[in-house]
Design an enzyme around this catalytic site. Structure first.
Site, short mmCIF file in Angstrom:
data_model
loop_
_atom_site.label_atom_id
_atom_site.label_comp_id
_atom_site.label_asym_id
_atom_site.label_seq_id
_atom_site.Cartn_x
_atom_site.Cartn_y
_atom_site.Cartn_z
N SER A 209 0.83 -1.20 0.00
CA SER A 209 0.00 0.00 0.00
C SER A 209 0.87 1.25 0.00
CB SER A 209 -0.91 0.01 1.23
OG SER A 209 -1.60 1.25 1.34
N TYR B 41 -1.97 1.32 10.36
CA TYR B 41 -2.09 0.56 9.11
C TYR B 41 -0.92 0.86 8.19
CZ TYR B 41 -3.64 -0.73 4.45
OH TYR B 41 -3.69 -1.26 3.18
#
Length: 632
Positions: free
Chosen positions: A143, A156
């Site tokens: 990501s 995250y």
């Protein structure tokens, strides 16, 4: 390199119950692969097994990768069922939305277990088998959040950053054994990832890479196609790559861009759309064209004369806008006049704030009373900007004719004293002029004394006829005088950092952008008379000057409220053509940047920016002669 085929290959797919996982399964079935698919929920695993009951090439195995040791057990089961694994697809992942101070330690460990430890544990468990065979492949889904300090996604992003570093190291280490590692950064995908994310305090999720989500089948197809080539890192969304690049090389720019998301994340909860998912990122609402001052550089003097008796926006126009507030991220109640002259300003700010919009306005501050200050604070306004173009009474009152420097300073200090914490944020807009260029450090000292949070150093960038002409301190190229101005500004900004005051500044020489900060792709200017335009500069056209050349700025109006519905205006051909033009420019710009090296070098970055600027198509008429598009 020989083209890789998935036919008869043994593949382990984690996160199989998600949108991207399901897309992988569909594609790999068609390609003739034999699969072990896994998800943490036994119920989801049973549904997957039932869904693919007709396919004897699929084995569904539940595995809760948030539990230490489960990854090793899943790898062992996959090897037992299929004998060996040719390809591991590390697709399992979970989001977590919480401010850093809200993070719950057990949940943090759960996030890291799923997003970081388990995928590496799976790869490690399968390595001996792959080494014996002299071949194998690991596909990791990573990501861009790992490169960007996005508010509410710190844990995250950190888990993905750690995974990214491990995955790239693994690729280097196992390459001699014939094992290929592919790391993919897909960007936003249209799945239920955000819906399923864990969160604290009902935090809405915000994502730096936006919400222009790609189809999961398209992403899975690109990934499957890419593994026939050379292993490496693959960015499937060029916008995400550019944001990650700036976050790495140019962190101050990244922080400024993320400040709006930060403010939203702090003040809003789940149930309202986050800013990047709203149709409009900005409305600029001209509550009034009238003004109580006669400033020497004001470009709207002739426009003001034409609307002397009808200078305030009507309630009917606001009511036509009000139903669309939940689709708007930010509302700036500033136009060509003084917002405080409108009696409904605080009420309209309250409407927008309750709809989840970030709100604020720029004022000359002279008529801001104690009672109205309390009213604005109670309305939920996020920021109040004050036009302060001089650090002493003589300079300021020479520029803002009819003003009162001492009264302005008292009003700014009063707002700072009345607010709770740092809301509303207090800004000073300082227009750089020949009259005040030597007062920049003084304005920083004054701002610190008054309790100001930020100073925006602006150029005198809008000219109509003779109004505003010859006051700008910018030029088409750098000169000795420009360098002197840059040094003065640099010293002021350095002092501001010491005083813990944020600053923002435009350039002194042109630097073409793909789209200006206003960004007409997702913003509107609504004049006091209801006419809707791309921005204030195009809302009121006329003769102007651009870098020493005489130009004529066209008037661009999409439609008028309340006679037309806002969505009908947004979908007019004139509005669509402006949006599409800037979308093409941005697409070309990002595509050129995306092809450049990801080397963390300012030299490489400047070379890439120059190539991207050269490749862009021409901007819309009027924008070609607008200082904002050139960062002036």
């Amino acid at each position: 390199m020989k083209t890789f085929t998935f036919e008869n290959k043994h593949i382990l797919v984690t996160g199989a119950g998600g949108g991207l996982g399901s897309a992988f399964i569909r594609i790999l079935i068609e390609l003739g692969a034999q699969l072990v698919i896994s998800d943490r929920s036994p119920e989801i695993t049973e549904r997957l097994q039932s869904r693919y009951a007709g396919h004897n090439r699929i084995i569904a195995v539940p595995a809760d990768l948030s539990v230490p040791g489960e990854a090793g057990k899943l790898a062992e089961t996959a090897l037992t069922e299929l004998g060996h694994i040719d390809v591991l697809i590390n697709n399992a992942g979970i989001g977590y939305h919480a401010l850093m101070e809200e993070v719950v330690e057990d949940r943090m460990r759960e996030i890291y277990e799923i997003n970081t430890f388990s995928p590496i544990a799976l790869a490690r468990a399968l390595m001996p088998s792959m080494r014996r065979r002299g071949a194998g492949m690991v596909i990791n889904i990573l990501s861009c959040a790992g490169f960007i300090p996005t508010p509410t996604t710190g844990i995250y992003g950190a888990s993905k950053a750690a995974f990214s570093t491990m995955a790239r190291t693994l690729r280097l280490e196992v390459a001699p054994a014939g094992i290929r590692v592919f790391n993919f950064y897909p960007g936003p995908i249209a799945t239920s990832f955000n819906t399923n994310a864990l969160r604290e305090s009902e935090r809405s999720g915000v994502y730096a890479c936006g919400s222009n989500c790609a189809d999961p089948d398209q992403i899975a197809g690109k990934i499957v196609a890419a593994v026939s080539g050379k292993e490496g890192d693959f960015w499937l969304d060029l916008h995400s790559k550019w944001i990650a690049l700036t976050g790495t090389i140019w962190p101050s720019l990244s922080d400024r861009r993320l400040s709006r998301l930060r403010d939203y994340a702090i003040s809003h909860r789940q149930g309202q759309k986050p800013p990047d998912e709203r149709r409009w990122q900005l409305w600029q609402i001209e509550t009034s064209i009238a003004c109580n001052l006669n400033c020497i550089m004001c470009p709207w003097k002739e426009e003001r004369k034409r609307h002397l008796m009808t200078g305030d926006m009507s309630e009917e126009v606001w009511q036509a806008l009000r139903p669309h507030l939940p689709e708007t991220a930010s509302v700036d109640f500033t136009g060509g006049g003084e917002p405080l002259l409108h009696p409904k300003l605080a009420a309209w700010i309250r409407d927008a704030s309750q709809a989840g919009c970030r709100t604020g306005f720029l004022t000359n501050g002279i008529i801001l009373s104690h009672e109205r200050s309390l009213e604005f604070i109670d309305s939920g306004v996020d920021w109040i900007g004050f036009s302060v173009d001089g650090a002493t009474a003589d300079v300021y009152e020479q520029i803002r004719k009819g003003s009162d420097f001492e009264a302005l300073c008292r009003n700014i200090a009063a707002v700072a004293a009345l607010r709770t914490g740092k809301k509303p944020r207090i800004l000073i807009n300082f227009v750089l002029l020949p009259h005040n260029i030597d007062q920049l450090e003084k304005i920083v000292m004054l701002a610190a004394e008054l309790g100001v949070d930020q100073i925006n150093f602006k150029q005198c960038d809008v000219i109509r006829g003779e109004h505003g002409r010859d006051y700008g301190l910018f030029a088409s190229k750098e000169t000795r005088e420009i360098r002197r101005f840059q040094k003065i500004l640099g010293r002021a900004r350095h002092l501001a950092r010491k005083k813990r005051i944020e600053t923002n500044a435009f350039s002194f020489v042109p630097d073409e952008l793909p789209v200006c900060a206003q960004d007409p792709r997702s913003s509107l200017f609504v004049g006091h008379d209801g006419w809707v335009s791309p921005c204030i500069n195009l809302a009121m056209g006329g003769s102007s000057s651009f870098l020493g050349k005489e130009v004529d700025i066209p008037m661009v109006q999409y439609g008028r409220l309340p006679e037309q519905d806002l969505m009908a205006i947004w979908n007019t051909d004139s509005c669509r053509l402006v949006r599409e033009n800037f979308e093409r420019r941005s697409r070309v710009y990002n595509a050129v940047l995306g092809r450049q090296s990801f080397e963390p070098s300012l030299i490489k970055l400047n070379e890439a920016l120059a190539a991207a600027r050269k490749a862009m198509p021409e901007p819309p008429a009027g924008c070609q002669s607008c200082h904002y598009l050139y960062d002036i």
